[in-house]
Write an enzyme that holds these catalytic residues in place. Sequence first.
Site, short mmCIF file in Angstrom:
data_model
loop_
_atom_site.label_atom_id
_atom_site.label_comp_id
_atom_site.label_asym_id
_atom_site.label_seq_id
_atom_site.Cartn_x
_atom_site.Cartn_y
_atom_site.Cartn_z
N GLU A 90 0.81 -1.20 0.00
CA GLU A 90 0.00 0.00 0.00
C GLU A 90 0.85 1.27 0.00
O GLU A 90 0.54 2.24 -0.67
CB GLU A 90 -0.92 -0.03 1.22
N ASP A 91 1.90 1.25 0.80
CA ASP A 91 2.62 2.50 1.04
C ASP A 91 3.95 2.65 0.32
O ASP A 91 4.57 3.70 0.38
CB ASP A 91 2.88 2.66 2.55
N ASP A 272 -19.28 -1.56 42.51
CA ASP A 272 -19.56 -2.31 43.72
C ASP A 272 -19.58 -3.82 43.56
O ASP A 272 -19.29 -4.55 44.48
CB ASP A 272 -20.92 -1.87 44.27
#
Length: 749
Positions: A90-91, A272
């Site tokens: 992709e990059d 609690d």
Amino acid sequence: MGVLTEQDEILIKERFNDLLGLCERIIKSDEDRVSIIRAFELANEAHKEMKRKSGEPYIIHPIAVAKIVIQEIGLGTTSVVCALLHDIVEDTDYTLEYIEANFGSKIATIVDGLTKISGVFDKNSSLQAENFRKMLLTLSDDVRVILIKLADRLHNMRTLDALPPHKQIKIAGETIFLYAPLAHRLGLYTIKTELEDLSLKYRHPKIYNDIVARLHDTESNRKKQIEVFSRPIVEILKRNNISFEISGRPKSIYSIYYKMQHKSVPFEEVYDLLAVRIVFDPVGDIPEKTQCWNIYSLITDIYMPKPERIRDWVSTPKANGYEALHVTVMGPSGKWAEVQIRTRRMDDIAERGFAAHWKYKSANQESELDKWLKNIREMLDNPSANAVEFLDEFKLNLFTSEIHVFTPKGQIRTLPKNSTALDFAYDIHSHVGNSAIAAKVNHKLVPLNHVLASGDQVEILTSDKKKTQREWLDYVVSAKAKAAINDSIKAESKNRIELGKQILERKLSEMNLLPSSRIFKKLYPAYDVVSKDELYSKIGTGVINLEDLVKVLKKNTKNKWIRYWELQMTKVIPKKEDGTEEVQTATGEKIDPKTTFLIRESEDGSESNYRLAKCCNPIPGDDIVGHRSANEDVVVIHKSRCPNAVKLVSAHANLLIQAKWTTYKILSFLARISIRGIEKFGIYNQITTVISKELNVNIRAINLSSHDGIFEGTMDLYVHNAKDLNNLLDKLANIKGVEQVARVENLVE
Ligand code: MN
């Protein structure tokens, strides 16, 4: 673009060596080791010029993702290699072909899947049902794609600080909407919890920090309580020679927030509830289930159980594979405490989910998760399955108290369950809410009180002329919308009163009069009001028009009731001797009684020289006549067969005038129809669908009620002409179940 410094190089080396250390237990051959190192070298080379927003070398991210993949999800060598390579195609300039040539087709397929998901998500600001479906499509290739994607998202969430706030919100929103439920569905509880907490941190930082602080303040007390509660359990289990670990189960920040929000309970109450977890090593050939129940029996010898709170996910595991026995017992301090009982194997599955599940799966046993995955694949293979329905199906059981809907541009909005289209409108902006007239849900026209479901895409239709209505308070469930509606009603009524006051004062001053109690005494009975505010407000909204003010002031207070339509049609000419001036009208144009009066749309929206009679409400295409007002500046348009028009002819024929419609393309006219039929499933939907398909018709209001299986009521519509309206009436009449549908002519209440 940054060049790596020496320190960067050292950091990278260090991180990768960490990773390699972790890999030792999954590496089965030299081949495995080589491919992990080669993957790292390729990624390091490919990303060498890139930095993350934080300033770190980019390669730190794939290394971290690989670490999560092995350490927190428990996947093997292939997944580690894919995690290291996941951002390359992709990059960077490296292609999928290159990866396939160097690492083989299996790894290339997974990297391809990861790249595709990124293409669908990260690059595109719009995130819609269809995209979600596409993402899940990758499940049919290899579920590892989703698992690595989750690891990728987890690391991005852990490092979200470096991004600008608007991106943080967007990514955190996607995370809570998609990735956390997905992690849940895949049984990755630890990751799911962390994703939820991180998402909350960025979506609601104040709330997040508040809960963190309170947890911190109460921690030592909580530990003490768990100590006290656990002590007798520890004793009895030891006495029975069970090998186990017991721990207090910390509540996640998000789960506390969720309970506070959705069950409207305060922090103390959520917090609690004590919760402990017992993880034990089963012995011998006794089934795990039996051993779980044995521990249950030992514990309930000490503490009283709450029978309706037993959750037996040992006999029937959850759909995502989760197995455990949950019981709630009364603790020593009179507080309920939840005890989770699990074997080591069950705990591993609960914490690490999917991957662990495969590890333990016996050969011929099909797990719930496998069934689910098979279902998904079948659904995906079915070409007729629609994305929205698919999403519904998928999200079933995932959310119970929140829904997630989309804007037309694909942004996600989170709303409380049972939210309506109007809640959505107010969630966007109070202005959108205040001017909303209808909505389109998944492109179908619906009224504003339509209840939304997760995955719906919602578009709000607005009109600047629309006023907020008090009934709207019944249409909404969100506090935000309720507050905005109340504000708007208050503001509007204030405006109306102020406007009405101004109008009255101006009219009086035109007559050289000042408001006085004497004058109000005449006005109250004449206009049927009891207070100044009511009078002003009705003048301000136009319910009272002051055309007959002179008459009213001259008359005795015992005034006769004047029919509304007469008020509409009679124009009073003030008398000069009264000291008053003649009423001015907006259009100076006189009307020629001898020619046909042409009804034209005023292009600039200025006041026109005609009015449509409320008694018969003509719309373009109807046969009409005009009735001139006495001072000849306004023509009131009636249908030619309107009984009032007929009456007028006999009274003063000289004021009647021929009238004709001209163009009527811009303006819509209000028409009311009545409808009646048999109430059956889906009929309202059919009706609104038919109306929405008529291009030239818009819904203004729907007022239907049902009783004894019959529905009836009216719908106010904006139409351009009678032809469009008749078309619509025909179509509505054809709906099965609709018994009668007709145009309502008299709009006077
Ligand atoms: Mn990434």
